[in-house]
Design an enzyme around this catalytic site. Structure first.
Site, mmCIF file in Angstrom:
data_model
loop_
_atom_site.group_PDB
_atom_site.id
_atom_site.type_symbol
_atom_site.label_atom_id
_atom_site.label_comp_id
_atom_site.label_asym_id
_atom_site.label_seq_id
_atom_site.Cartn_x
_atom_site.Cartn_y
_atom_site.Cartn_z
ATOM 1 N N HIS A 188 4.616 -4.689 10.778
ATOM 2 C CA HIS A 188 4.991 -3.985 12.006
ATOM 3 C C HIS A 188 5.103 -4.937 13.195
ATOM 4 O O HIS A 188 4.350 -5.908 13.286
ATOM 5 C CB HIS A 188 3.963 -2.903 12.377
ATOM 6 C CG HIS A 188 3.971 -1.719 11.473
ATOM 7 N ND1 HIS A 188 4.761 -0.616 11.688
ATOM 8 C CD2 HIS A 188 3.273 -1.463 10.335
ATOM 9 C CE1 HIS A 188 4.553 0.283 10.730
ATOM 10 N NE2 HIS A 188 3.650 -0.212 9.884
ATOM 11 N N HIS A 231 1.492 3.941 1.918
ATOM 12 C CA HIS A 231 2.052 4.722 3.026
ATOM 13 C C HIS A 231 3.575 4.811 2.938
ATOM 14 O O HIS A 231 4.242 3.836 2.571
ATOM 15 C CB HIS A 231 1.620 4.121 4.366
ATOM 16 C CG HIS A 231 0.183 4.386 4.688
ATOM 17 N ND1 HIS A 231 -0.543 3.639 5.585
ATOM 18 C CD2 HIS A 231 -0.666 5.345 4.225
ATOM 19 C CE1 HIS A 231 -1.776 4.119 5.655
ATOM 20 N NE2 HIS A 231 -1.875 5.151 4.836
ATOM 21 N N ASP A 245 5.981 4.728 5.035
ATOM 22 C CA ASP A 245 6.827 3.763 5.760
ATOM 23 C C ASP A 245 6.899 2.411 5.040
ATOM 24 O O ASP A 245 7.605 1.508 5.487
ATOM 25 C CB ASP A 245 6.365 3.594 7.229
ATOM 26 C CG ASP A 245 4.970 3.023 7.373
ATOM 27 O OD1 ASP A 245 4.048 3.497 6.691
ATOM 28 O OD2 ASP A 245 4.790 2.082 8.182
ATOM 29 N N HIS A 246 6.187 2.294 3.900
ATOM 30 C CA HIS A 246 6.240 1.074 3.088
ATOM 31 C C HIS A 246 6.824 1.322 1.705
ATOM 32 O O HIS A 246 7.092 0.375 0.974
ATOM 33 C CB HIS A 246 4.833 0.468 2.964
ATOM 34 C CG HIS A 246 4.242 0.108 4.289
ATOM 35 N ND1 HIS A 246 4.077 -1.188 4.714
ATOM 36 C CD2 HIS A 246 3.823 0.889 5.319
ATOM 37 C CE1 HIS A 246 3.565 -1.184 5.947
ATOM 38 N NE2 HIS A 246 3.406 0.064 6.327
ATOM 39 N N ASP A 248 -0.122 -3.866 6.300
ATOM 40 C CA ASP A 248 -0.751 -3.318 7.509
ATOM 41 C C ASP A 248 -2.218 -3.730 7.621
ATOM 42 O O ASP A 248 -3.022 -3.028 8.238
ATOM 43 C CB ASP A 248 -0.678 -1.780 7.507
ATOM 44 C CG ASP A 248 0.719 -1.254 7.791
ATOM 45 O OD1 ASP A 248 1.617 -2.061 8.066
ATOM 46 O OD2 ASP A 248 0.898 -0.025 7.733
ATOM 47 N N HIS A 256 -7.414 -0.670 5.669
ATOM 48 C CA HIS A 256 -6.355 0.239 6.149
ATOM 49 C C HIS A 256 -6.171 1.364 5.115
ATOM 50 O O HIS A 256 -6.205 2.538 5.450
ATOM 51 C CB HIS A 256 -5.083 -0.559 6.350
ATOM 52 C CG HIS A 256 -3.905 0.242 6.802
ATOM 53 N ND1 HIS A 256 -3.835 0.835 8.036
ATOM 54 C CD2 HIS A 256 -2.736 0.537 6.179
ATOM 55 C CE1 HIS A 256 -2.668 1.470 8.149
ATOM 56 N NE2 HIS A 256 -1.992 1.304 7.045
ATOM 57 N N HIS A 287 0.840 -1.205 0.000
ATOM 58 C CA HIS A 287 0.000 0.000 0.000
ATOM 59 C C HIS A 287 0.870 1.247 0.000
ATOM 60 O O HIS A 287 2.091 1.152 0.125
ATOM 61 C CB HIS A 287 -0.996 -0.011 1.169
ATOM 62 C CG HIS A 287 -0.390 0.105 2.533
ATOM 63 N ND1 HIS A 287 0.397 -0.877 3.093
ATOM 64 C CD2 HIS A 287 -0.456 1.094 3.467
ATOM 65 C CE1 HIS A 287 0.780 -0.501 4.302
ATOM 66 N NE2 HIS A 287 0.280 0.703 4.557
#
Ligand code: ZN
Ligand code: FE
Length: 260
Positions: free
Chosen positions: A172, A59, A61-62, A134, A115, A57
């Site tokens: 995570h 975001h 942090d990915h 996530d 999410h 996805h």
């Protein structure tokens, strides 16, 4: 085939799947830990070639490390067609197959909105792996940033229906804090209690609690258990009214966790 959890930021894992020569990474939010793992003396004495990148996805942090990895390696980047992610070369949607020659991986794409709206998971039936980003965490699930409770519940239903021995590679390390909530919701669940003890030992040694498995999550994850009579009872007690249906039960549980 080897599976390595590369740590990034505070609590992200960038999963690296590799054979003796090449590697695929999942959700590289940061290029640095990937570069270090690929370098000679990293995961393999002679170093590894990057063969591809899988993204679940949009975001940061990915996705934050994709551009830097592409500067060093010209590789395919698979990612959700429904999201706008810089660097994605192979847009995937529900039911698509991803075939990677080395390390040998045959993956099925599952759309798992909730999410984010375009979130995808990758399931490797032969290898027995689920890369779920996530969406599903051990003993928890992702927050509903874009989707509805109904969408997320349906997504989790799909993941929970995969073979029990499927290894679950979440993005995570949230397990210990998720288990505090899980124990609060299901104080009599002996599986949760035993699992928490094991997870605390792992974290004390700075080891990942992941991968989990589908069968373990079905036993300990309250978000896969919102249909359980005891969970519904707890929801009724906490909110002062009974959930009308399973979507509402799930929505109430997610709300409770947000406020916990
Ligand atoms: Zn996310
Ligand atoms: Fe994340």
């Amino acid at each position: 085939m080897h599976i390595v959890a590369l740590q990034a930021f505070r609590d992200n894992y960038i999963w690296m799947i590799h054979d003796t020569r090449s590697a695929v990474v999942v959700d590289p939010g940061d290029a640095a830990p990937v570069m270090a793992a690929l370098a000679p003396g990293g995961a393999q004495a002679q170093g590894l070639q990057l063969a591809g990148i899988l993204v679940t996805h949009h975001h940061p942090d990915h996705t934050g490390g994709i551009a830097a990895l592409l500067q060093r390696w010209r590789v395919p980047v698979w990612g959700p067609a429904a999201e706008d992610i810089a660097g994605v070369t192979e847009a995937v949607a529900d039911g698509d197959r991803v075939r990677i020659a080395a390390p040998r991986l045959d993956l099925e794409v599952l759309e798992v909105p909730g999410h984010t709206l375009g979130h995808v998971a990758y399931h490797a039936p032969q290898a027995g792996l689920l890369l779920c980003g996530d969406t599903l965490f051990s003993a928890g699930c992702g927050r509903l940033f874009e989707g509805t409770a109904q969408q997320m519940l349906h997504s989790l239903d799909r993941l929970g229906a995969l073979p029990g021995d499927t290894r679950v590679l979440c993005a995570h390390e949230y397990t210990v804090s998720n288990l505090q909530f899980a124990r609060h919701v299901e104080p009599a669940n002996a599986d949760t209690e035993e699992y928490e003890r094991w997870c605390l030992q792992r974290r004390a040694q700075q080891l990942p609690t992941l991968p989990s498995s589908v069968q373990r999550e079905l036993r300990v994850n309250p978000f896969l258990r919102s249909d359980q009579p005891l969970v519904r009872e707890q929801l009724t007690q906490h909110f002062g009214r009974a959930p009308a249906d399973r979507v509402e039960a799930f929505a109430m549980l997610r709300q409770w966790k947000n406020d916990f």
